[in-house]
Design an enzyme around this catalytic site. Sequence first.
Site, PDB file in Angstrom:
ATOM      1  N   HIS A  54       0.847  -1.191   0.000  1.00  0.00           N
ATOM      2  CA  HIS A  54       0.000   0.000   0.000  1.00  0.00           C
ATOM      3  C   HIS A  54       0.887   1.246   0.000  1.00  0.00           C
ATOM      4  CE1 HIS A  54      -3.877  -1.997   1.800  1.00  0.00           C
ATOM      5  NE2 HIS A  54      -3.309  -2.741   0.858  1.00  0.00           N
ATOM      6  N   GLU A  56       1.130   3.808   1.982  1.00  0.00           N
ATOM      7  CA  GLU A  56       1.761   4.135   3.256  1.00  0.00           C
ATOM      8  C   GLU A  56       2.951   3.232   3.536  1.00  0.00           C
ATOM      9  OE1 GLU A  56      -2.749   4.819   3.723  1.00  0.00           O
ATOM     10  OE2 GLU A  56      -1.414   3.455   2.641  1.00  0.00           O
ATOM     11  N   CYS A  84      -5.824   2.309   5.932  1.00  0.00           N
ATOM     12  CA  CYS A  84      -6.526   1.095   6.337  1.00  0.00           C
ATOM     13  C   CYS A  84      -5.913   0.583   7.645  1.00  0.00           C
ATOM     14  CB  CYS A  84      -6.418   0.039   5.231  1.00  0.00           C
ATOM     15  SG  CYS A  84      -4.779  -0.717   5.110  1.00  0.00           S
ATOM     16  N   CYS A  87      -2.199  -0.361   7.339  1.00  0.00           N
ATOM     17  CA  CYS A  87      -1.319   0.799   7.198  1.00  0.00           C
ATOM     18  C   CYS A  87      -1.215   1.591   8.497  1.00  0.00           C
ATOM     19  CB  CYS A  87      -1.789   1.672   6.046  1.00  0.00           C
ATOM     20  SG  CYS A  87      -1.534   0.861   4.447  1.00  0.00           S
TER      21      CYS A  87
END
Length: 159
Positions: A54, A56, A84, A87
Amino acid sequence: MSQHEPFMKRAIALARQGVAGGHGGPFGAVIVRDGKIIGEGHNRVLSSIDPTAHAEVTAIRDAAKKEGQFDLSGTEIYVNGQPCPMCMSAIFWARIGKVYYACAPADAEAIGFDDQEFYRQLAKPEGERDTPAIQLTEFLEEARDSYQDWIRREARIPY
């Protein structure tokens, strides 16, 4: 111009760059220390064939590598969408001090990225989740011994 503008605009630009390249979902992130970007990334789930890639996480990896340390205390992260659960956990582990985001979870849900089920699953007891976590106590002592290897290691670096 707000103090946040260059950083959020860069996160948004990274999100667009990732989408244009077919790398993954429309998410970008930058990590800032003392008003300077020290790490950045966009979603690379598809291009890296990695469900953890992801925005991040890729930004954290970039910043940690550039800084030469895993502790990113004293930094802030700018993300075009609210992180999320995975993350947020990575942000906690990296010791990032503040999260700035633009889009809310409902915005991500509207385009097919719904984190709410993850929150619902994490709120359930381990044995009631769709993916249950089951402790195998017959391996407990051996597993604890592996933990003791860490404690016995004189050169260990706590984190």
